[in-house]
Write an enzyme that holds these catalytic residues in place. Sequence first.
Site, PDB file in Angstrom:
ATOM      1  N   HIS A  80       0.849  -1.204   0.000  1.00  0.00           N
ATOM      2  CA  HIS A  80       0.000   0.000   0.000  1.00  0.00           C
ATOM      3  C   HIS A  80       0.879   1.247   0.000  1.00  0.00           C
ATOM      4  CE1 HIS A  80      -4.212  -1.511   1.289  1.00  0.00           C
ATOM      5  NE2 HIS A  80      -3.586  -2.407   0.561  1.00  0.00           N
ATOM      6  N   TYR A 130      -9.338   5.519   7.615  1.00  0.00           N
ATOM      7  CA  TYR A 130      -9.544   5.788   9.039  1.00  0.00           C
ATOM      8  C   TYR A 130     -10.550   6.938   9.113  1.00  0.00           C
ATOM      9  CZ  TYR A 130      -5.249   3.150  10.129  1.00  0.00           C
ATOM     10  OH  TYR A 130      -4.297   2.166  10.258  1.00  0.00           O
ATOM     11  N   PRO A 167      -4.653   0.157  18.733  1.00  0.00           N
ATOM     12  CA  PRO A 167      -4.392  -0.297  17.353  1.00  0.00           C
ATOM     13  C   PRO A 167      -4.464   0.787  16.282  1.00  0.00           C
ATOM     14  CG  PRO A 167      -6.559  -1.006  18.093  1.00  0.00           C
ATOM     15  CD  PRO A 167      -5.907  -0.388  19.273  1.00  0.00           C
ATOM     16  N   LYS A 173       0.623  -0.277  15.048  1.00  0.00           N
ATOM     17  CA  LYS A 173       2.015  -0.376  15.487  1.00  0.00           C
ATOM     18  C   LYS A 173       2.331  -1.594  16.357  1.00  0.00           C
ATOM     19  CE  LYS A 173       3.696   3.107  13.424  1.00  0.00           C
ATOM     20  NZ  LYS A 173       3.580   2.493  12.096  1.00  0.00           N
ATOM     21  N   TYR A 199       3.621   6.475  10.153  1.00  0.00           N
ATOM     22  CA  TYR A 199       2.794   5.341   9.728  1.00  0.00           C
ATOM     23  C   TYR A 199       3.630   4.258   9.055  1.00  0.00           C
ATOM     24  CZ  TYR A 199      -1.401   2.837   8.404  1.00  0.00           C
ATOM     25  OH  TYR A 199      -2.366   1.868   8.288  1.00  0.00           O
TER      26      TYR A 199
HETATM   27  C1  PHB Z   1      -6.385  -4.460  10.651  1.00  0.00           C
HETATM   28  O1  PHB Z   1      -6.383  -4.677   9.428  1.00  0.00           O
HETATM   29  O2  PHB Z   1      -6.782  -5.308  11.447  1.00  0.00           O
HETATM   30  C2  PHB Z   1      -5.904  -3.139  11.124  1.00  0.00           C
HETATM   31  C3  PHB Z   1      -5.346  -2.248  10.214  1.00  0.00           C
HETATM   32  C4  PHB Z   1      -4.895  -1.023  10.648  1.00  0.00           C
HETATM   33  C5  PHB Z   1      -4.997  -0.687  11.986  1.00  0.00           C
HETATM   34  C6  PHB Z   1      -5.531  -1.584  12.900  1.00  0.00           C
HETATM   35  C7  PHB Z   1      -5.993  -2.819  12.462  1.00  0.00           C
HETATM   36  O3  PHB Z   1      -4.576   0.538  12.396  1.00  0.00           O
END
Ligand code: PHB
Length: 394
Positions: free
Chosen positions: A72, A201, A293, A297, A385
Site C-alpha cells: 500500500h 480511518y 491499534p 504499530k 505510519y
Molecule cells: C487491521 O487490518 O486489522 C488493522 C489495520 C490497521 C490498523 C488496525 C488494524 O490501524
Amino acid sequence: MRTNVAIIGAGPSGLLLGQLLHKAGISNVIIERQSATYVLGRIRAGVLEQGLVDLMHEAGVAERMDREGIVHEGVELAFAGRRERIDLKTLTGGDTVMVYGQTEVTRDLMVARRDSGAPAFYEASDVQLHDLKSDAPYVTFTHNGEQLRLDCDYVAGCDGFHGVSRKTIPSYALEIFERVYPFGWLGLLSDTPPVHEELIYANHERGFALCSMRSTTRSRYYLQIGLDEHVKDWSDERFWKELKCRLPEDIAAQLVTGPSLEKSIAPLRSFVTEPMQYGRLFLVGDAAHIVPPTGAKGLNLAASDVSTLYRILCKVFQEGRHDLVSRYSPICLRRVWKAERFSWWMTSLLHRFPDTDGFSQRIQQSELEYYTSTVAGLTSIAENYVGLPYEPIE
Ligand code: PHB
Ligand code: APR
C-alpha cells in the site's frame, strides 16, 4: 535440557526471534502455553512496516508474504464528510507498508519452526522463570504431564501482555506507564471485497470507524464502541448499518456487506514497562508494551524489539560482546515511546471521547484540517505510519 535462549511464548515475537536465532546457529527452545491451533485462531492486525518485511526476508520466511501481501502506497483519513489521502510513498521518499495478516505471519513462522526441527513445546503449563539475576537462569514447566527443566544463558519473554515473564520481575525493579481508553473496537471479518483499495480511518460524530482488509476478497472493518457493549449486541446487520453511517457517502454507497466470519471486541490501552530487561530476562513485544491499534504499530513494535535483541545476541554468542546486553532496553524504549506517542495521538485525533465537548470537537477537526493540508503535517503522519527507522545496536 540446555539451550542458549529460552523463548517464552510462540506469538509473532517468539517465533520470529526463534527463527532468526536458529538461522544464526544460536540454539533456542520455545515454550508456549496454548495449542498451535489456538494461537492461529486469534485475529489480529495486518499492516507490516518495511522493517518487519525485511526481517521476514532475513528469517527466510517471506515467500508467501511476497506472493500474497499487498503493498500500500497510501492511506486515507475521512472526516467532516471528506476524504484526504496520505501519499505514504511520495511523502517519505519511497516507503510503503505491506498488508498481510498477523495470523498469516504467525502461520508462516510456525511452518518454518516445524521444518527447522528446533524444539517448541506447545500447551506447556506452570511456566516459571528462575535465577534471572544469576549467570545460570532456568525455566521449569509441565508438558504432557511431565515436569521439565530448561537451563539457558538468556530468557526472551515473548509471552504477551498477560504472560508470566513481566510478572516474574519484582515490582520495585519496574516502572509502568499506562493509559486505558474509555472505548473499545468491535472488529468484523468478512469474505467481501474491501470497500476501497487503501485503508480508510474515519472520524465521525458517532465514533471512529476503520476500513481495512486481508486480501482483495476479504475485508476487516472496525467500529468504536462503548466499554459496556458486547459482541452479542451487534448483529451483522447492525454492524453494517452503523459502519455505513460513519463513512463518507461515496464510500458507504460502495460498501459490499456479507455474513461475518468473526466478530470480536478489543479494548484500547497504552502501556509501557521500563526497563525492558531484568538480569538475564529480556521483555519483547506485547510483554513489554501495548499500543492502541489506531496506528497499526503493535506487531511492528514487536518486530523492532526482536531485531534489536537478535542483533545483540548474535554479537554476544559469536563475538563474546556481553557489554551490548545492557543496550537492549534503552534502544528499544526510544522507538517504543515514539510509536506510543503516534498511536496515542492517532487515537485522540480520530475517536469520540465521552467528555468531548464542543470546544474539543472543534480542536479535533482543526487538527485534522491542519495535518492534512500542509506538507509538514502529512509528512509527519506518513513517516510515523510507515515506521520510524530501527536504531543500530552500536
Ligand atoms: C487491521 O487490518 O486489522 C488493522 C489495520 C490497521 C490498523 C488496525 C488494524 O490501524
Ligand atoms: N507461558 C508460555 N506462553 C505464554 C504464557 C505463559 N505463561 N502467557 C502467554 N503466553 C503466550 C500466549 O499464548 C501467546 O501465544 O505468549 C504468546 C504471546 O503472543 P502475542 O500476545 O501475540 O504477543 P507478541 O508475540 O509480542 O506479538 C505482538 O503485536 O499486533 C500486536 O497484540 C498484537 O499479538 C500481537 C503483538
